[in-house]
Design a protein around this motif. Structure first.
Motif, PDB file in Angstrom:
ATOM      1  N   THR A 107       0.871  -1.144   0.020  1.00 47.97           N
ATOM      2  CA  THR A 107      -0.239   0.019  -0.146  1.00 47.97           C
ATOM      3  C   THR A 107       1.034   1.153   0.072  1.00 47.97           C
ATOM      4  O   THR A 107       0.397   2.416  -0.572  1.00 47.97           O
ATOM      5  CB  THR A 107      -0.985   0.080   1.278  1.00 47.97           C
ATOM      6  N   ASN A 108       2.127   1.227   0.364  1.00 55.83           N
ATOM      7  CA  ASN A 108       2.887   2.270   0.478  1.00 55.83           C
ATOM      8  C   ASN A 108       4.372   1.892   0.722  1.00 55.83           C
ATOM      9  O   ASN A 108       4.594   0.580   0.921  1.00 55.83           O
ATOM     10  CB  ASN A 108       2.596   3.344   1.458  1.00 55.83           C
ATOM     11  N   GLU A 109       5.504   2.704   0.596  1.00 54.20           N
ATOM     12  CA  GLU A 109       6.757   2.513   0.685  1.00 54.20           C
ATOM     13  C   GLU A 109       7.247   1.562   1.752  1.00 54.20           C
ATOM     14  O   GLU A 109       8.254   0.941   1.927  1.00 54.20           O
ATOM     15  CB  GLU A 109       7.621   3.242   0.298  1.00 54.20           C
ATOM     16  N   ASN A 110       6.466   1.934   3.036  1.00 51.30           N
ATOM     17  CA  ASN A 110       6.666   1.238   4.278  1.00 51.30           C
ATOM     18  C   ASN A 110       6.289  -0.009   4.541  1.00 51.30           C
ATOM     19  O   ASN A 110       6.401  -0.496   5.601  1.00 51.30           O
ATOM     20  CB  ASN A 110       6.352   2.389   5.362  1.00 51.30           C
ATOM     21  N   SER A 111       5.283  -0.197   3.567  1.00 48.86           N
ATOM     22  CA  SER A 111       4.577  -1.634   3.968  1.00 48.86           C
ATOM     23  C   SER A 111       5.407  -2.694   3.342  1.00 48.86           C
ATOM     24  O   SER A 111       5.956  -2.606   2.576  1.00 48.86           O
ATOM     25  CB  SER A 111       3.130  -1.802   3.329  1.00 48.86           C
ATOM     26  N   PRO A 112       5.303  -3.928   4.365  1.00 49.59           N
ATOM     27  CA  PRO A 112       6.262  -5.019   3.818  1.00 49.59           C
ATOM     28  C   PRO A 112       6.060  -5.460   2.578  1.00 49.59           C
ATOM     29  O   PRO A 112       4.942  -5.757   2.104  1.00 49.59           O
ATOM     30  CB  PRO A 112       6.137  -6.070   4.919  1.00 49.59           C
ATOM     31  N   ASP A 113       7.010  -6.214   1.942  1.00 48.26           N
ATOM     32  CA  ASP A 113       6.953  -6.869   0.818  1.00 48.26           C
ATOM     33  C   ASP A 113       6.688  -8.544   0.904  1.00 48.26           C
ATOM     34  O   ASP A 113       6.216  -9.006   0.297  1.00 48.26           O
ATOM     35  CB  ASP A 113       8.145  -6.627  -0.251  1.00 48.26           C
ATOM     36  N   VAL A 114       7.240  -8.851   2.003  1.00 46.55           N
ATOM     37  CA  VAL A 114       7.307 -10.264   2.374  1.00 46.55           C
ATOM     38  C   VAL A 114       6.964 -10.443   3.712  1.00 46.55           C
ATOM     39  O   VAL A 114       7.756  -9.774   4.760  1.00 46.55           O
ATOM     40  CB  VAL A 114       8.765 -10.981   1.854  1.00 46.55           C
ATOM     41  N   VAL A 115       6.255 -11.146   4.276  1.00 43.90           N
ATOM     42  CA  VAL A 115       5.692 -11.584   5.812  1.00 43.90           C
ATOM     43  C   VAL A 115       5.802 -13.129   6.059  1.00 43.90           C
ATOM     44  O   VAL A 115       5.373 -13.722   5.238  1.00 43.90           O
ATOM     45  CB  VAL A 115       4.474 -10.913   5.845  1.00 43.90           C
ATOM     46  N   VAL A 116       6.771 -13.483   7.118  1.00 42.48           N
ATOM     47  CA  VAL A 116       6.828 -14.893   7.212  1.00 42.48           C
ATOM     48  C   VAL A 116       6.257 -14.992   8.708  1.00 42.48           C
ATOM     49  O   VAL A 116       6.770 -14.332   9.792  1.00 42.48           O
ATOM     50  CB  VAL A 116       8.132 -15.449   7.185  1.00 42.48           C
ATOM     51  N   VAL A 117       5.211 -15.611   8.841  1.00 39.87           N
ATOM     52  CA  VAL A 117       4.639 -15.752  10.354  1.00 39.87           C
ATOM     53  C   VAL A 117       4.612 -17.140  10.887  1.00 39.87           C
ATOM     54  O   VAL A 117       4.520 -18.074  10.229  1.00 39.87           O
ATOM     55  CB  VAL A 117       2.761 -15.513  10.070  1.00 39.87           C
ATOM     56  N   GLY A 118       5.249 -17.356  12.112  1.00 41.91           N
ATOM     57  CA  GLY A 118       5.245 -18.446  12.782  1.00 41.91           C
ATOM     58  C   GLY A 118       4.263 -18.717  13.715  1.00 41.91           C
ATOM     59  O   GLY A 118       3.209 -18.062  13.686  1.00 41.91           O
ATOM     60  N   PRO A 119       4.258 -20.169  14.202  1.00 43.58           N
ATOM     61  CA  PRO A 119       3.114 -20.625  15.092  1.00 43.58           C
ATOM     62  C   PRO A 119       3.078 -19.942  16.410  1.00 43.58           C
ATOM     63  O   PRO A 119       4.235 -19.708  16.914  1.00 43.58           O
ATOM     64  CB  PRO A 119       3.430 -22.045  15.270  1.00 43.58           C
ATOM     65  N   ARG A 120       1.827 -19.584  16.882  1.00 42.50           N
ATOM     66  CA  ARG A 120       1.872 -18.783  18.101  1.00 42.50           C
ATOM     67  C   ARG A 120       2.234 -19.499  19.456  1.00 42.50           C
ATOM     68  O   ARG A 120       1.478 -20.718  19.538  1.00 42.50           O
ATOM     69  CB  ARG A 120       0.595 -18.193  18.252  1.00 42.50           C
ATOM     70  N   ILE A 121       3.025 -19.206  20.086  1.00 42.97           N
ATOM     71  CA  ILE A 121       3.419 -19.887  21.534  1.00 42.97           C
ATOM     72  C   ILE A 121       2.773 -19.219  22.646  1.00 42.97           C
ATOM     73  O   ILE A 121       2.168 -19.543  23.642  1.00 42.97           O
ATOM     74  CB  ILE A 121       4.639 -20.225  21.362  1.00 42.97           C
ATOM     75  N   GLY A 122       3.206 -17.666  22.690  1.00 47.26           N
ATOM     76  CA  GLY A 122       2.768 -16.666  23.542  1.00 47.26           C
ATOM     77  C   GLY A 122       1.527 -16.129  23.056  1.00 47.26           C
ATOM     78  O   GLY A 122       0.865 -16.623  22.304  1.00 47.26           O
ATOM     79  N   PRO A 123       1.544 -14.861  23.622  1.00 46.86           N
ATOM     80  CA  PRO A 123       0.398 -13.999  23.245  1.00 46.86           C
ATOM     81  C   PRO A 123       0.185 -13.481  21.715  1.00 46.86           C
ATOM     82  O   PRO A 123      -0.977 -13.250  21.345  1.00 46.86           O
ATOM     83  CB  PRO A 123       0.375 -12.756  24.214  1.00 46.86           C
ATOM     84  N   ILE A 124       1.099 -13.372  20.956  1.00 48.35           N
ATOM     85  CA  ILE A 124       1.223 -13.228  19.429  1.00 48.35           C
ATOM     86  C   ILE A 124       2.076 -14.266  18.799  1.00 48.35           C
ATOM     87  O   ILE A 124       2.936 -14.808  19.302  1.00 48.35           O
ATOM     88  CB  ILE A 124       1.667 -11.824  19.594  1.00 48.35           C
ATOM     89  N   ASN A 125       1.736 -14.044  17.467  1.00 46.07           N
ATOM     90  CA  ASN A 125       2.582 -15.071  16.577  1.00 46.07           C
ATOM     91  C   ASN A 125       4.035 -14.223  16.388  1.00 46.07           C
ATOM     92  O   ASN A 125       4.293 -12.966  16.124  1.00 46.07           O
ATOM     93  CB  ASN A 125       1.848 -15.074  15.180  1.00 46.07           C
ATOM     94  N   PRO A 126       4.979 -14.862  16.222  1.00 47.23           N
ATOM     95  CA  PRO A 126       6.369 -14.468  15.898  1.00 47.23           C
ATOM     96  C   PRO A 126       6.029 -14.075  14.258  1.00 47.23           C
ATOM     97  O   PRO A 126       5.790 -14.688  13.592  1.00 47.23           O
ATOM     98  CB  PRO A 126       7.546 -15.291  15.954  1.00 47.23           C
TER      99      PRO A 126
END
Length: 512
Positions: free
Chosen positions: A242-261
């Motif tokens: 959406t803009n130059e500061n938005s990520p081009d690639v995102v890698v999401v790991g399995p959630r163990i704590g309150p949020i996903n890595p």
């Protein structure tokens, strides 16, 4: 996601196998009645049983009646199923759901034209009621979203094209929402629909992302001209740019704590900016959060990785999401090249941060710009020289909190402009670095983890940093002058840190 660059626009191939059309379910079809025509959906319970069951239940309960296709991107997809679109504030469209989520059932069916797949948030297990229908082949979504059906009549494809062609405004929301309203979602038996197309089995992915015994999967994107290793089993995504500061690639790991890595890579053009310019821009963006006490910079440091200038930030803070607060820690690495900045970021809950940190570091170390020529491996002496000129002052940086503090800048200037300008100084630094880097990373980590220890180290090294200013007196930069001043500095520090404390201890001991 750039609509033209990353959306693959290919036509779906229909293969006629006589009267034997592919069907996983002989019972249920779902018909979406819209003001532009009907869409008949065949379901895939063998590939996504929980999603199919959920979709049928919501349709039978009238959940989808009155909702609209709220996000329309021609050449990509149309998205609907949000109850907030029945009359709620448009700013909430795309955030609604049934109040529960369905765990991911990623399968090998390709996201070709006419495929129906489940929308979700960054968490792979966050699907609820929202779904999308693929307008043109979008295979970059394969195995990252749950495919659970496809449209199966000529009218359905015509209706898909009509909806995809309506006029849209901000956030891809249709200007005339009545045109794209689902007036009724109806569950029917297959035998009651007479105009079904005879379709073969949907195409499936046959070449999954390469994985290795190292626990990583190699990600390559020729359009972005990059490749790197991502943790195996983590979900790779290419979100909309959406803009130059938005990520081009995102890698999401399995959630163990309150949020996903999450590991992300953002690529931006240099456009005449230096690395220091970008650092200052980011500092301004973070200023409000720092003043409010919601963000704390743990450390900032410049270094050299693979002959590229790098700036690393470690920070932690409190972030709000869905009305809840989360304690999050993150690490950001900016890699500067003549044409682009490559920004790797890693975030996770504070308690879980270190558990996945090594995976992030390995991903960054594996990063490669595809178009760059492969360089010959340098000799050991050349490698040491590069480290000498670009290595970080780890202990002092951790003590003072930033690479940009005057004390750290003074250290770098003395090392690069005075000591390394002579042969004797270079020889000394070669031996010193081998010794220093054998223990300094451990000490620096202890400083970041223990504020009391950090202050103690700062107190201990401050006198030493003061004595190093003597080295600036080497005006002509000759070997003899640098060597003489260096010996003077060593003698001063031996006096401060060894001789004086020893004499004091002896005097105290004699008194008792």
């Amino acid at each position: 996601m750039k609509k033209i660059l990353i959306i693959i626009s290919l036509s779906l191939l229909f293969i006629n196998f006589g009267n034997q059309s592919f069907a996983q379910s002989d019972d249920k079809l779902v018909i979406l009645h819209t003001n532009l025509g009907n869409i008949v959906i065949e379901l895939f319970p063998n590939d996504a049983p929980n999603h199919v069951q959920n979709f049928i239940k919501l349709a039978e309960d009238g959940f989808y009646d009155g909702t609209i296709f709220h996000r329309i991107i021609p050449g990509f997809m149309i998205q609907g199923g949000d109850p907030n679109t029945k009359g709620g504030d448009q700013s909430t469209w795309g955030t609604g759901g049934p109040g529960y989520s369905v765990n991911a059932e990623f399968n090998t069916i390709e996201h070709n034209r006419g495929i129906v797949s489940m929308a979700r948030a960054q968490d792979p297990n966050s699907a609820g009621s929202q779904f999308f229908i693929v307008h043109k082949d979008s295979n970059f979504l394969d195995q990252q979203y749950t495919v659970f059906g496809r449209i199966v009549t000529e009218e359905s494809f015509a209706t898909l094209d009509k909806i995809a062609s309506v006029k849209t405004g901000e956030k891809d929301i249709p200007v005339n929402t009545e045109q794209v309203k689902i007036t009724k979602a109806e569950v029917v038996n297959r035998s009651t629909v007479t105009n079904l197309l005879e379709l073969s089995e949907p195409e499936r992915v046959t070449t999954p992302i390469t994985t290795s015994e190292s626990g990583f999967q190699r990600y390559e994107d020729k359009a972005l001209d990059i490749e790197f290793d991502a943790p195996e089993g983590w979900l790779l995504q290419q979100p909309e740019k959406t803009n130059e500061n938005s990520p081009d690639v995102v890698v999401v790991g399995p959630r163990i704590g309150p949020i996903n890595p999450v590991i992300s890579l953002t690529i931006s053009n240099v456009d005449g900016k230096t690395l220091d310019d970008l650092i200052q821009e980011k500092a301004k963006l973070l200023d409000d959060a720092l003043k409010a006490g919601n963000l704390e910079i743990i450390s900032q440091e410049k270094s050299i990785i693979n002959e590229k200038e790098v700036f690393t930030t470690n920070a932690k803070g409190i972030f709000q999401s869905g009305g809840e607060s989360y304690n999050v820690q993150f690490k950001e690495i900016i890699i500067s090249t003549p044409k682009k900045f490559y920004i790797f970021s890693y975030s996770n809950g504070i308690d879980e941060f270190n558990d996945q940190l090594s995976k992030f570091d390995d991903s960054v170390n594996s990063f490669k710009i595809i178009s760059e020529p492969i360089k010959e491996i340098k000799s050991a002496s050349a490698s040491v020289e590069t480290e000498e000129k670009g290595g970080g002052c780890l202990i002092a940086t951790a003590a003072y909190g930033s690479e940009l503090t005057p004390q750290i800048q003074q250290l770098r200037e003395i090392r690069d402009n005075t000591i390394l300008s002579t042969q004797s100084g270079t020889t000394f630094m070669t031996g010193f670095n081998q010794f220093y880097y054998s223990f300094s990373p451990i000490v620096a980590d202890l400083e970041r983890e223990n504020p009391v220890f950090k202050e103690a180290v700062k107190l201990a090294i401050t006198p030493m940093l003061s004595t190093l200013s003597i080295m600036t007196l080497a005006e002509d930069g000759s070997d003899a002058q640098v060597l003489g001043l260096g010996i003077s500095v060593i003698a001063l520090n031996l006096g401060m840190y060894i001789v004086i404390p020893t004499i004091t201890i002896i005097k105290i001991k004699n008194k008792f």
